[in-house]
Design a protein around this motif. Structure first.
Motif, PDB file in Angstrom:
ATOM      1  N   ALA A 193      -9.358  -4.960  18.825  1.00  0.00           N
ATOM      2  CA  ALA A 193      -9.654  -2.976  18.940  1.00  0.00           C
ATOM      3  C   ALA A 193      -9.249  -3.259  17.350  1.00  0.00           C
ATOM      4  O   ALA A 193      -9.746  -1.819  17.304  1.00  0.00           O
ATOM      5  N   GLY A 194      -8.968  -3.708  16.553  1.00  0.00           N
ATOM      6  CA  GLY A 194      -7.959  -3.462  15.087  1.00  0.00           C
ATOM      7  C   GLY A 194      -6.855  -2.423  15.666  1.00  0.00           C
ATOM      8  O   GLY A 194      -6.574  -1.534  14.567  1.00  0.00           O
ATOM      9  N   LEU A 195      -6.365  -2.179  16.489  1.00  0.00           N
ATOM     10  CA  LEU A 195      -5.165  -1.260  16.362  1.00  0.00           C
ATOM     11  C   LEU A 195      -3.518  -1.725  16.442  1.00  0.00           C
ATOM     12  O   LEU A 195      -2.897  -3.183  17.317  1.00  0.00           O
ATOM     13  N   ALA A 196      -2.881  -1.408  15.844  1.00  0.00           N
ATOM     14  CA  ALA A 196      -1.654  -2.061  15.238  1.00  0.00           C
ATOM     15  C   ALA A 196      -0.364  -0.869  15.571  1.00  0.00           C
ATOM     16  O   ALA A 196      -0.715  -0.143  15.390  1.00  0.00           O
ATOM     17  N   GLN A 197       1.237  -1.911  15.574  1.00  0.00           N
ATOM     18  CA  GLN A 197       1.989  -0.326  15.276  1.00  0.00           C
ATOM     19  C   GLN A 197       2.912  -0.727  13.391  1.00  0.00           C
ATOM     20  O   GLN A 197       2.843  -2.130  13.381  1.00  0.00           O
ATOM     21  N   LEU A 198       2.826   0.022  12.891  1.00  0.00           N
ATOM     22  CA  LEU A 198       3.224  -0.453  11.974  1.00  0.00           C
ATOM     23  C   LEU A 198       5.259  -0.089  11.971  1.00  0.00           C
ATOM     24  O   LEU A 198       4.955   1.761  12.162  1.00  0.00           O
ATOM     25  N   MET A 199       5.715  -0.867  11.545  1.00  0.00           N
ATOM     26  CA  MET A 199       7.193  -1.153  11.775  1.00  0.00           C
ATOM     27  C   MET A 199       7.934  -0.520  10.927  1.00  0.00           C
ATOM     28  O   MET A 199       8.700  -1.385  10.107  1.00  0.00           O
ATOM     29  N   LEU A 200       8.402   0.772   9.752  1.00  0.00           N
ATOM     30  CA  LEU A 200       9.555   1.327   8.694  1.00  0.00           C
ATOM     31  C   LEU A 200      10.442   0.697   8.804  1.00  0.00           C
ATOM     32  O   LEU A 200      10.594   0.769   9.552  1.00  0.00           O
ATOM     33  N   GLU A 201      10.983   0.148   7.850  1.00  0.00           N
ATOM     34  CA  GLU A 201      12.795  -0.202   7.846  1.00  0.00           C
ATOM     35  C   GLU A 201      13.210   1.504   7.280  1.00  0.00           C
ATOM     36  O   GLU A 201      14.064   1.420   7.785  1.00  0.00           O
ATOM     37  N   GLN A 202      12.214   2.193   6.891  1.00  0.00           N
ATOM     38  CA  GLN A 202      13.108   3.748   6.410  1.00  0.00           C
ATOM     39  C   GLN A 202      12.003   4.936   6.964  1.00  0.00           C
ATOM     40  O   GLN A 202      10.480   4.357   6.886  1.00  0.00           O
ATOM     41  N   PRO A 203      12.351   5.909   7.998  1.00  0.00           N
ATOM     42  CA  PRO A 203      11.016   6.870   8.318  1.00  0.00           C
ATOM     43  C   PRO A 203      10.626   7.210   7.288  1.00  0.00           C
ATOM     44  O   PRO A 203      11.270   7.463   6.548  1.00  0.00           O
ATOM     45  N   ALA A 204       9.284   7.853   7.464  1.00  0.00           N
ATOM     46  CA  ALA A 204       8.055   8.545   6.646  1.00  0.00           C
ATOM     47  C   ALA A 204       7.674   9.793   7.531  1.00  0.00           C
ATOM     48  O   ALA A 204       7.731   9.766   8.445  1.00  0.00           O
ATOM     49  N   ALA A 205       7.193  10.467   7.017  1.00  0.00           N
ATOM     50  CA  ALA A 205       5.986  11.297   7.332  1.00  0.00           C
ATOM     51  C   ALA A 205       4.974  11.329   7.210  1.00  0.00           C
ATOM     52  O   ALA A 205       4.212  10.983   6.246  1.00  0.00           O
ATOM     53  N   ALA A 206       3.821  11.458   8.211  1.00  0.00           N
ATOM     54  CA  ALA A 206       2.560  10.847   8.431  1.00  0.00           C
ATOM     55  C   ALA A 206       1.736  11.826   9.143  1.00  0.00           C
ATOM     56  O   ALA A 206       1.959  12.724   9.479  1.00  0.00           O
ATOM     57  N   VAL A 207       0.549  12.359   9.092  1.00  0.00           N
ATOM     58  CA  VAL A 207      -0.485  12.516  10.398  1.00  0.00           C
ATOM     59  C   VAL A 207      -1.740  11.630  10.489  1.00  0.00           C
ATOM     60  O   VAL A 207      -1.845  10.567   9.944  1.00  0.00           O
ATOM     61  N   TRP A 208      -2.397  12.202  11.040  1.00  0.00           N
ATOM     62  CA  TRP A 208      -3.660  12.165  11.712  1.00  0.00           C
ATOM     63  C   TRP A 208      -4.590  11.870  10.508  1.00  0.00           C
ATOM     64  O   TRP A 208      -4.977  12.658   9.869  1.00  0.00           O
ATOM     65  N   ARG A 209      -5.837  10.372  10.429  1.00  0.00           N
ATOM     66  CA  ARG A 209      -6.318  10.095   9.815  1.00  0.00           C
ATOM     67  C   ARG A 209      -5.508  10.122   8.114  1.00  0.00           C
ATOM     68  O   ARG A 209      -6.713   9.589   7.430  1.00  0.00           O
ATOM     69  N   ASP A 210      -4.721  10.137   8.002  1.00  0.00           N
ATOM     70  CA  ASP A 210      -3.513   9.154   6.252  1.00  0.00           C
ATOM     71  C   ASP A 210      -4.619   7.996   6.418  1.00  0.00           C
ATOM     72  O   ASP A 210      -4.225   6.784   7.085  1.00  0.00           O
ATOM     73  N   ARG A 211      -4.414   7.544   5.123  1.00  0.00           N
ATOM     74  CA  ARG A 211      -5.166   6.372   4.643  1.00  0.00           C
ATOM     75  C   ARG A 211      -3.537   5.713   4.646  1.00  0.00           C
ATOM     76  O   ARG A 211      -3.107   6.251   3.663  1.00  0.00           O
ATOM     77  N   PHE A 212      -3.577   4.190   4.024  1.00  0.00           N
ATOM     78  CA  PHE A 212      -2.742   3.566   4.286  1.00  0.00           C
ATOM     79  C   PHE A 212      -3.690   2.220   3.572  1.00  0.00           C
ATOM     80  O   PHE A 212      -4.852   1.568   3.660  1.00  0.00           O
ATOM     81  N   ALA A 247      -6.018   2.178  25.024  1.00  0.00           N
ATOM     82  CA  ALA A 247      -7.057   3.384  25.189  1.00  0.00           C
ATOM     83  C   ALA A 247      -7.198   5.074  25.322  1.00  0.00           C
ATOM     84  O   ALA A 247      -8.626   4.692  24.234  1.00  0.00           O
ATOM     85  N   TRP A 248      -6.014   5.190  25.299  1.00  0.00           N
ATOM     86  CA  TRP A 248      -5.461   5.924  24.012  1.00  0.00           C
ATOM     87  C   TRP A 248      -5.488   6.757  22.874  1.00  0.00           C
ATOM     88  O   TRP A 248      -6.438   7.222  21.746  1.00  0.00           O
ATOM     89  N   LEU A 249      -4.650   5.158  21.946  1.00  0.00           N
ATOM     90  CA  LEU A 249      -5.576   4.976  20.460  1.00  0.00           C
ATOM     91  C   LEU A 249      -6.936   4.677  20.262  1.00  0.00           C
ATOM     92  O   LEU A 249      -7.562   5.390  19.146  1.00  0.00           O
ATOM     93  N   SER A 250      -7.537   4.024  20.939  1.00  0.00           N
ATOM     94  CA  SER A 250      -9.165   4.018  20.914  1.00  0.00           C
ATOM     95  C   SER A 250     -10.345   5.481  21.292  1.00  0.00           C
ATOM     96  O   SER A 250     -10.316   5.467  19.792  1.00  0.00           O
ATOM     97  N   ALA A 307     -10.288  14.053  23.334  1.00  0.00           N
ATOM     98  CA  ALA A 307      -9.751  12.632  23.727  1.00  0.00           C
ATOM     99  C   ALA A 307      -8.380  12.678  24.422  1.00  0.00           C
ATOM    100  O   ALA A 307      -8.071  11.895  25.733  1.00  0.00           O
ATOM    101  N   ALA A 308      -7.153  13.375  24.014  1.00  0.00           N
ATOM    102  CA  ALA A 308      -6.295  13.559  24.493  1.00  0.00           C
ATOM    103  C   ALA A 308      -6.344  14.085  26.320  1.00  0.00           C
ATOM    104  O   ALA A 308      -5.104  13.972  26.997  1.00  0.00           O
ATOM    105  N   LEU A 309      -6.745  15.478  26.063  1.00  0.00           N
ATOM    106  CA  LEU A 309      -6.690  15.742  27.190  1.00  0.00           C
ATOM    107  C   LEU A 309      -7.288  15.435  28.187  1.00  0.00           C
ATOM    108  O   LEU A 309      -6.638  15.034  29.535  1.00  0.00           O
ATOM    109  N   GLN A 310      -8.368  14.266  28.065  1.00  0.00           N
ATOM    110  CA  GLN A 310      -9.092  13.320  28.612  1.00  0.00           C
ATOM    111  C   GLN A 310      -7.671  12.108  29.413  1.00  0.00           C
ATOM    112  O   GLN A 310      -8.008  11.647  30.503  1.00  0.00           O
TER     113      GLN A 310
END
Length: 619
Positions: free
Chosen positions: A304-323, A356-359, A373-376
């Motif tokens: 499904a192309g789902l992953a978690q990125l574990m950063l060495e230092q925390p960062a601020a981001a929002v939904w749909r930010d590209r990387f 399922a939530w992330l998808s 989607a979140a309410l569902q």
């Protein structure tokens, strides 16, 4: 409109921008000496409509890919430059892949140095570049054949870009401001100046923004080298900052934001892998905005192309930010994607419900679809969701469905859930209560702690209590003092307990808000003190009596009288609170008992003690 160049080193990107705008973007002495771009360069092209075009010149050398990525983040369009006498090269392909991963929608293909080769070679290179662009998703990208030295095709390209800028749809500016910094320098007499792109919202002179949890102030704004009073989303500008600035901050990679976005060292993302690349467990580079972070990639659902990125230092981001993800050891781009949840989970990140939530969030294209989607998926913490989507309070309210929704607010929490989700929680609670009644038939019901309220309803405790109150008002649930029970449940008293309870109640009731203490009660009833204490404790567990103090029991109706005094004091008080002396005078129960009663009301969640005053708990 912001346009970035892309392409292999020494393919004429800087010369092209100079031909289009008259501005030489190579400003460093080393860039002049070596004949290549090292740092980001910027130029403006005035237009008749008054909205200038901004050009960002990025390095093409593989050693400066990080700088290139900082330049193309947040642009509206890119010019992929390929030299006709050189053809497609490694960085041509890598830059094209980066533009695709970053979601750059508009692309023009520029074949440079056409005056140095025969026409058939120029056409062959153009066809090859078109095929590459089509493979990456740009099926109808315009092709321009130019020479920056002779001027061939330059005027036509310039007019085409100006026409595109006039047709460009303006980005909405109603979201909270987020400004992405790509350069910082100092100006004599002005101080700290940063340049970058306003990704969302709008900026005005005098506005306060947040930088690493501290406030900075916009002292002045410049766009296209001219002072302006306001900048809108999608525009590039320079900010003169005051406030919490220092030699260390801000720097390239920092964000200025209108609201304080929480930091996180785990980002749950939708991930795309480039062909012939491979994720590994080692440390990789995350290019997010104009910043570079050390990161490890954990695949949650590879298909499904789902992953978690574990950063060495925390960062601020929002939904749909590209990387973009790169392998620094091999100096190659591995892939990239979009941020789904900027507050990734530490536990349960691979649970089927979580996936399922992330998808669902990956499939959503608008904040409204994210909300649906979140309410569902269950209850939604509204303030947290607003930050994840970078929405204002008004924007969030507009996303809430008009029907079929329950919104609960208490103690700083605000949670929304559908009627169906509420009913599912009621079924879980009712089943748990029925089991408890069956196991403890002699007791009226459990308290919140015995019931495991938070785990059962999967809501913060103040909000869970609000839901209980809704069910009480609907008659589904009843509560006597601390005991919760189903309406049709009655405790099964032991033989003789009912008769003795009636005698005890007859002694307690005349006392009103000050019933007799246990010793006085034992004397009046002619019962040994230890026997009476055991009985009273048993009746408390059955919900028939309430131990307000260790030596004083109340009937539930008498406890309601104690609560009524507190409610009346709050209703009559301009501050909405009362103190112990006021409660003592209103109840007439004396100082010592007043303290015991108020402490009980605090424990029972009726009142809240703050600086010698008591307030009613919401609901």
């Amino acid at each position: 409109m912001i346009i970035a160049t892309a392409g292999h080193v020494d393919h004429g990107k800087t010369t092209l921008i100079r031909a289009l705008t008259g501005v030489d973007t190579d400003r460093l002495a080393e860039e002049k000496r070596r004949g290549l771009t090292i740092e980001l360069g910027f130029a403006w092209l005035p237009s008749e409509t008054g909205e200038p075009l901004g050009f960002i010149d990025v390095p093409g050398h593989e050693r400066f890919i990080g700088t290139m990525l900082a330049g193309v983040s947040g642009v509206d369009m890119a010019l992929l430059v390929v030299a006709a006498d050189d053809g497609v090269m490694p960085q041509t392909r890598e830059h094209l892949a980066i533009l695709q991963l970053l979601g750059v929608r508009e692309l023009a293909l520029v074949i440079s140095r056409c005056d140095l080769v025969a026409e058939d070679q120029c056409e062959s290179i153009a066809e090859q570049v078109q095929a590459l662009a089509a493979e990456a998703g740009w099926f109808n990208a315009d092709v321009w054949r130019v020479s920056s030295t002779s001027g061939q095709g330059i005027d036509a390209l310039r007019q085409s870009l100006l026409a595109r800028a006039e047709r460009r749809q303006v980005r909405p500016s109603d979201s909270p401001a987020r400004f992405m910094i790509d350069r910082r320098f100092s100006v004599a007499g002005a101080g700290c100046v940063v340049t970058g792109t306003l990704v969302s919202g709008r900026l005005q002179v005098g506005q306060n923004l947040w930088l690493h949890g501290q406030e900075v102030r916009v002292r002045s704004l410049q766009r296209a080298s001219s002072e302006v009073a306001e900048v809108k989303a999608g525009q590039r500008c320079a900010l003169n900052l005051g406030g919490a600035v220092s030699a260390e901050q801000p720097q390239r990679g920092d964000w200025l934001s209108e609201q304080v976005l929480p930091l996180s060292d785990r980002l749950d993302v939708s991930l795309t892998q480039l062909p012939d690349s491979r994720w590994h467990r080692g440390v990789l580079q995350l290019h997010l905005g104009t910043a570079i972070h050390s990161v490890r990639v954990v695949l949650l659902d590879e298909a499904a192309g789902l992953a978690q990125l574990m950063l060495e230092q925390p960062a601020a981001a929002v939904w749909r930010d590209r990387f973009i993800i790169r392998d620094p050891a091999a100096n190659t781009t591995l892939g990239g994607g979009r941020v789904l949840d900027p507050q990734g989970l530490r536990r349960g990140r691979s649970h089927p419900q979580r996936l399922a939530w992330l998808s669902a969030w990956a499939a959503a294209s608008t904040p409204g679809e994210v909300m649906a989607a979140a309410l569902q998926q269950g209850a939604v913490a509204l303030p947290e969701l607003a930050l994840k989507l970078n929405l204002s309070a008004d924007q969030l309210e507009q996303l809430l469905p008009a029907e079929g929704l329950i919104v609960l607010a208490a103690a700083g929490h605000r949670v929304a859930l559908t009627v169906e989700a509420s009913e599912a929680r009621w079924q879980r609670l009712a089943e748990r209560l029925a089991d408890w009644h069956q196991q403890h038939p002699e007791l009226l019901g459990p308290g919140e702690g015995q019931l495991g309220l938070v785990g059962c309803l999967q809501l913060p405790l103040p909000v869970a209590r609000q839901l209980l109150q809704r069910w009480q008002a609907e008659g589904r649930l009843q509560r006597a003092a601390w005991a919760l029970h189903l309406p049709d449940h009655r405790p099964q008293l032991q033989a003789g307990d009912a008769e003795l309870l009636a005698r005890v109640a007859a002694e307690l009731a005349p006392g009103g808000l000050r019933p007799p203490i246990v010793g006085e009660l034992a004397t009046a009833l002619g019962i040994e003190l230890d026997v009476l204490k055991a009985f009273l404790q048993r009746m408390q567990r059955a919900g028939e009596l309430v131990a307000v103090a260790p030596n004083r029991y109340y009937l539930p109706s008498q406890v309601e009288g104690l609560v009524a005094v507190a409610r009346q004091l709050v209703a009559d008080s301009p501050s909405g609170s009362f103190n112990a002396a006021e409660y003592r005078d209103a109840s007439g129960i004396g100082r010592n008992l007043t303290i015991q009663v108020l402490e009980y009301l605090d424990r029972a969640g009726v009142t809240r003690f703050v600086r010698e005053q008591r307030f009613l708990v919401a609901g």
